[in-house]
Scaffold this active site. Sequence first.
Site, PDB file in Angstrom:
ATOM      1  N   HIS A 277      40.827   1.698  25.384  1.00 28.75           N
ATOM      2  CA  HIS A 277      41.732   1.299  24.300  1.00 28.75           C
ATOM      3  C   HIS A 277      43.191   1.580  24.616  1.00 28.75           C
ATOM      4  O   HIS A 277      43.505   2.517  25.346  1.00 28.75           O
ATOM      5  CB  HIS A 277      41.367   2.053  23.018  1.00 28.75           C
ATOM      6  CG  HIS A 277      40.066   1.606  22.435  1.00 28.75           C
ATOM      7  ND1 HIS A 277      39.237   2.434  21.745  1.00 28.75           N
ATOM      8  CD2 HIS A 277      39.453   0.401  22.461  1.00 28.75           C
ATOM      9  CE1 HIS A 277      38.162   1.762  21.354  1.00 28.75           C
ATOM     10  NE2 HIS A 277      38.278   0.525  21.790  1.00 28.75           N
ATOM     11  N   LEU A 296      39.503  20.385  14.455  1.00 31.44           N
ATOM     12  CA  LEU A 296      38.584  19.858  13.431  1.00 31.44           C
ATOM     13  C   LEU A 296      37.550  20.920  13.051  1.00 31.44           C
ATOM     14  O   LEU A 296      37.265  21.142  11.869  1.00 31.44           O
ATOM     15  CB  LEU A 296      37.874  18.606  13.961  1.00 31.44           C
ATOM     16  CG  LEU A 296      38.710  17.318  13.926  1.00 31.44           C
ATOM     17  CD1 LEU A 296      38.113  16.272  14.864  1.00 31.44           C
ATOM     18  CD2 LEU A 296      38.786  16.758  12.503  1.00 31.44           C
ATOM     19  N   PRO A 304      30.016  18.830  17.148  1.00 31.85           N
ATOM     20  CA  PRO A 304      28.970  19.176  18.120  1.00 31.85           C
ATOM     21  C   PRO A 304      29.569  19.762  19.398  1.00 31.85           C
ATOM     22  O   PRO A 304      30.786  19.691  19.601  1.00 31.85           O
ATOM     23  CB  PRO A 304      28.304  17.829  18.387  1.00 31.85           C
ATOM     24  CG  PRO A 304      29.321  16.805  18.025  1.00 31.85           C
ATOM     25  CD  PRO A 304      30.212  17.399  16.985  1.00 31.85           C
TER      26      PRO A 304
END
Length: 621
Positions: A277, A296, A304
């Site tokens: 991207h 986060l 995870p």
Amino acid sequence: MSRSDYQLFTRETRAIIFNLQANAIQRMLDFDHVCKREKPSVAAVVNPNAKQGGFHKVFWGTKEILIPVYNTIDQAVTKHNDADVMINFASFRSAFQTSVDALHADTIKTVVIIAEGVPERRARELAAMAQKMGKIIIGPATVGGILAGGFKIGNTGGTIENIIESKLHLQGSVGFVSKSGGMSNEAYNIISHNSDGLYEGIAIGGDSYPGSTLLDHLLRYEANPDVKMMVCLGEVGGTEEYRIVEALKEKRITKPLVCWVTGTIASRMKGEVQFGHAGAKAGASNETAEAKNKALAEAGAIVPVSFDDYGEKINQEFKKLEAAGKIGSREETEVPFVPVDFKTVANKVRKPTGFICTITDDSGDEPLYSGVPMSKVVENNMPLGEMIGLLWFKKKLPEFAARYIELVLRLTADHGPCVSGAHNTIVTARAGRDLMSSVAAGILTIGPRFGGAVSGAAKHFSSALKSGLSPLEFVNDMKKKGINIPGIGHRIKSATNPDIRVTLIKAFAKENFVSTPHLDYALEVEKITLTKRNNLILNVDGAIGVIFLDLMESCGEIFSDQEKSEIVEFEILNGLFMLGRTIGMIGHYFDQKRLRSALYRHPMDDVLYDLPDSSDLGYDF
Ligand code: ACO
Ligand code: LMR
């Protein structure tokens, strides 16, 4: 947030598609079908390249339906004010203007921009414009998104098999958002195996300035009571995920959020790494995947250890919600059968054909005339007569036979303006009709008395010869039956004014054929008819017909008896006159047009008017 703010799509949502993307449209409709939607999710198509609107044919389950096509967005939104989504498949060059137009349509609430490469400045303008107008942009550079069991944007979710496998036709409780469309498909599969399934999934697109952000969609899910937990897939590069961190800290996000930022591999590579991207590169240390995952996790997201245990973490959170009684039961209804497209299984199915063709095959690279490639016909300068032999008789005609056909075409090409066919072509052209109509009028004139006696002559002369009738017996027999012998007689040609065409083809036959029994027989018949009237000659139709019988005999084994009789029975020999004379009729049509000839009216002094007396009919005026 009101429901209309957090709920972009429902099972009733309808979209207008900009640019005719047949595959994407069909995939949307197949999804509708497996979701048992009542109305197709595609309301209309805008195809700016079409000369005029019209319809696009698609499958709706097993049957075909038509979707209206318009030239402009304005026409489409006016006619379909129930559509509040525009899926914009415009190229990166025109995506900006078409998206602006869509945003300005009152009825459009969401604009999805598929194009990659939209200039960043333009993308930012669009995002600001949408925000000001209270509308949503998904993309640019996106595959779109999906409301499980309700509405699908374009190619989201991949094939219908993939969609069913990931249970996207059934609504679950997990709200998902990512940058990547490709990774979304993977995530949908993971979600379906580790929860009651997806509620909604959005790919915001991989550009640096998406029209709507990861957080925008998470906040919608937070407000939506049907979404019980959220899953997010971030990406190395940019600081977008820090806005989620802030929202978590500020308790604007309270539902469980499993989040992973991809691209942790970047730090193990030397130098700056640019992923697929436009926005996927870490310009500063806080833009790395590690930094964002850490922030986060610290803010309360479930992060995870790696992508490998993403599913496990989703599963753990889902189980907690289930244990707390927050997840309702989901009815697993039977998936409606989705028919496969014929072209995808063409080699595996048998389908009786409805049409047979044994002369030309156009299914390959080039047409084959009775198996002979068209390019070989040209390369070998194949004579026209030989080519006609391939298409009419499926045979390689001997050279003399091909030459005979060409001779007939030359001799029948025209016979002046006064003959029935040319006359009618001329009259029709002068009545203002077009080429097809004028020539058709001429061709339709060809019949048993004019030009179309070739087959009849072949039929009668061959059966007379076969049945052993003498020429005199034949003439008397026809007279007894009241039938004018086809191929005998001419209006202006006679024994004293012979028809040069007949002279020429008779000479050709005598010179080139092994024998000419039919011609000889016809000449005997002519001797008899000439004793009655000077103009009862073997005419051009008769000569062409009987000589063709001799031609087939002279070709040896090439024509079987059945083929010979079929050629006569099915009027193929009249085709020789018809084909030749069409050349002249086209000439006459053009001649009249060039001359700007006025309407033809037959002179009244050339008509004998002989009407009944009205009193004889019982009128008393
Ligand atoms: N066989 C036997 N007798 C005939 C034939 C014939 N083919 N043609 C005309 N006659 C007779 C008629 O029976 C009539 O006899 P009668 O005076 O005893 O009554 C007499 O000749 C005159 O008949 P018309 O029809 O007036 O003759 P016309 O010269 O007008 O006919 C025509 C010309 C129409 C071509 C006619 O000869 C005929 O019907 N021939 C058969 C069809 C045919 O071959 N047409 C193709 C012509 S060539 C071309 O169009 C390119
Ligand atoms: C023709 O070929 O059209 C002519 O033989 C017919 C005719 O009437 O002269």
